[in-house]
Design an enzyme around this catalytic site. Structure first.
Site, PDB file in Angstrom:
ATOM      1  N   HIS A  81      36.396  68.634  24.779  1.00 27.32           N
ATOM      2  CA  HIS A  81      35.419  68.853  25.940  1.00 27.32           C
ATOM      3  C   HIS A  81      36.072  69.725  27.293  1.00 27.32           C
ATOM      4  CE1 HIS A  81      32.421  65.694  24.378  1.00 27.32           C
ATOM      5  NE2 HIS A  81      32.779  66.373  23.279  1.00 27.32           N
ATOM      6  N   CYS A 112      30.975  62.456  28.703  1.00 29.32           N
ATOM      7  CA  CYS A 112      30.803  61.553  27.543  1.00 29.32           C
ATOM      8  C   CYS A 112      31.731  60.139  28.016  1.00 29.32           C
ATOM      9  CB  CYS A 112      31.173  61.970  26.349  1.00 29.32           C
ATOM     10  SG  CYS A 112      33.031  62.494  26.106  1.00 29.32           S
ATOM     11  N   CYS A 115      35.435  61.194  27.855  1.00 31.86           N
ATOM     12  CA  CYS A 115      35.721  62.012  29.067  1.00 31.86           C
ATOM     13  C   CYS A 115      36.060  61.414  30.541  1.00 31.86           C
ATOM     14  CB  CYS A 115      34.993  63.252  29.300  1.00 31.86           C
ATOM     15  SG  CYS A 115      35.124  64.422  27.924  1.00 31.86           S
ATOM     16  N   HIS A 259      35.430  27.820  36.466  1.00 30.56           N
ATOM     17  CA  HIS A 259      34.876  28.244  37.866  1.00 30.56           C
ATOM     18  C   HIS A 259      35.145  29.879  37.920  1.00 30.56           C
ATOM     19  CE1 HIS A 259      35.145  24.327  40.056  1.00 30.56           C
ATOM     20  NE2 HIS A 259      34.212  24.275  39.095  1.00 30.56           N
ATOM     21  N   GLU A 261      36.571  31.507  40.208  1.00 26.67           N
ATOM     22  CA  GLU A 261      37.929  31.954  40.226  1.00 26.67           C
ATOM     23  C   GLU A 261      38.656  32.222  38.837  1.00 26.67           C
ATOM     24  OE1 GLU A 261      36.714  29.551  43.998  1.00 26.67           O
ATOM     25  OE2 GLU A 261      36.426  29.622  41.958  1.00 26.67           O
ATOM     26  N   CYS A 290      38.144  25.331  45.354  1.00 26.86           N
ATOM     27  CA  CYS A 290      38.420  24.039  45.249  1.00 26.86           C
ATOM     28  C   CYS A 290      39.907  23.395  44.962  1.00 26.86           C
ATOM     29  CB  CYS A 290      37.469  23.228  44.093  1.00 26.86           C
ATOM     30  SG  CYS A 290      38.137  23.844  42.479  1.00 26.86           S
ATOM     31  N   CYS A 293      41.195  25.205  41.755  1.00 31.50           N
ATOM     32  CA  CYS A 293      41.170  26.856  41.490  1.00 31.50           C
ATOM     33  C   CYS A 293      42.447  27.090  42.521  1.00 31.50           C
ATOM     34  CB  CYS A 293      39.929  27.144  41.991  1.00 31.50           C
ATOM     35  SG  CYS A 293      38.482  26.916  40.800  1.00 31.50           S
TER      36      CYS A 293
END
Length: 420
Positions: A81, A112, A115, A259, A261, A290, A293
């Site tokens: 292209h 596209c 590309c 969660h 995270e 928390c 996490c």
């Protein structure tokens, strides 16, 4: 012949015979291939009219200017292209690290999916290039893969627009052997422009964006809300940056078994980032992490020293429990600052993650008072066991935490950067 084109990820796109650009197009070719039909059957070639302005970094003076036309090229029964042909030629012949380049494309078809991926990789690797794309027609605009390609270009700072009558007239004057004839537009040029411009706006606006009502309800930092919408959930919006370029952005919300995270950690790990680069991640969360996490985030950053993470939270999650307080202190100890969201952070989140219809952020009542309250509670939590938090320093060397928080907040430059 421009030779081989090294385009993305250190790999070579095999375009052994990239022809140098044409100077102009014949009028019949331009009128046929750039006609902005909604469904343009039989137009299998892509044409790219380009302008490249090279600007010196320190003097802001234009030192080079190039203009020309590329089209699809075929080599050994393989079609490449026009976008890939331009990138190959540009890197091999014109691109210099000592200049900043403003590149403008006028395309007969929008890129596209393949590309778009190559263009995105090019922009990631070359921060000294800014790109504007004007497309006469949208290529497979109903296909999700092609839509995602356009969104990725938009996320990387490229301007993506549909060609208007004025753009066609500009191309006629600068890229066509017009023999001093005036541009005569075809029928329905304005109606088709309006249709495709609306479709493109819908595609770019739907970049996994939050609806306005969800943002105001979930990110609102009021301690209580009167609307009977149930409990507010955890939403996490993230922005992955390499220097001043945003490579990836999106949002997650809590799932039944995971969660937000944890979903975020899994996403970043799946990107397979180059460990020789230094990446910065900014997160906006509705609730602070928390304890579980927080532990996962600490382990994640410890395992990925090439990443730096900064967290802004709208509210504190069950902040009176010692285990959650301990999680926040562990994050700070691991150089993962957790700060209260203020109006600049809400504004940045609104601009980047909300389907805002280009409307400005409208602060809710008492936003500042609620932010100040969250900030005081967070600072009170972090002052507990401050010597343990910064164990390498004596108590006399520990500065006031308010100044530390302000200093860390100042590192979040892009929240105040008008580019974002």
């Amino acid at each position: 012949m421009a030779g081989w084109g090294r385009i993305s990820g250190g790999d070579y796109i095999q375009i052994p015979w990239v022809r140098n650009p044409m100077k102009r197009l014949y009028p019949g070719i331009f009128s046929f291939h750039f006609r902005n039909l909604i469904y343009a059957n039989g137009r299998n070639s892509s044409y790219l009219c380009f302008e490249v302005a090279g600007v010196q970094y320190y003097s802001s003076r234009t030192v080079s200017f190039h203009r020309g036309v590329f089209r699809n090229q075929v080599y050994e029964n393989k079609s490449y292209h026009a976008e890939l042909c331009f990138l190959s030629w540009f890197k091999a012949n014109k691109l210099s690290p000592g200049e900043h380049y403003h590149v403008t494309w006028f395309l007969s078809w929008s890129p596209c999916a393949r590309c778009a991926e190559e263009i995105a990789n090019f922009l990631k690797q070359h921060r000294n290039v800014t790109l504007r794309v004007f497309a006469a027609r949208l290529y497979y605009f109903w296909n999700p893969a092609f839509q995602q390609g356009l969104r990725k270009l938009r996320c990387l700072g490229a301007q993506v627009k549909v060609m208007s009558y004025h753009d066609f007239n500009y191309c006629w004057e600068n890229f066509v052997y017009n023999r001093y004839m005036r541009f005569r537009c075809w029928k329905k040029v304005h109606r088709n422009y309006n249709f495709m411009s609306t479709r493109l706006e819908e595609i770019l606006r739907n970049m996994s964006l939050l609806p306005e009502e969800i943002f105001y309800y979930q990110f609102g930092n009021q301690p209580r809300v009167s609307e009977p919408k149930g409990r507010r959930k955890t939403y996490l919006c993230y922005k992955l940056k390499l220097l001043d370029v945003t490579l990836e952005q999106g949002y997650f919300k809590n799932k039944k078994k995971s969660h937000a995270e944890i979903c975020f950690i899994d996403k970043i790990c799946s990107l397979d980032l180059d460990q020789t680069q230094r990446y910065k991640i900014i997160c906006y969360v509705t609730w602070s992490p928390c304890a579980h996490c927080a532990e996962k985030l600490v382990a994640f950053i410890d395992d990925h020293p090439h990443l730096s993470l900064q967290v802004f939270t709208s509210r504190l999650y069950v902040h009176w429990r010692w285990v959650n307080q301990h999680g926040l202190r562990q994050l700070w100890k691991s150089n993962i600052p957790v700060l209260a969201m203020t109006e600049p952070e809400f504004t940045d989140c609104w601009k980047n993650f909300v389907d805002n219809q280009e409307r400005p952020f409208e602060p809710w009542e008492k936003l500042k008072q609620h932010s100040d309250k969250v900030k005081r509670r967070l600072q009170k939590i972090l002052k507990i066991n401050t010597i343990d938090l910064f164990s390498e320093q004596s108590s006399e060397e520990i500065r006031d935490l308010n100044n530390l928080v302000d200093a860390v907040r100042n590192l979040n430059l892009d929240a105040h950067d008008p580019h974002y």
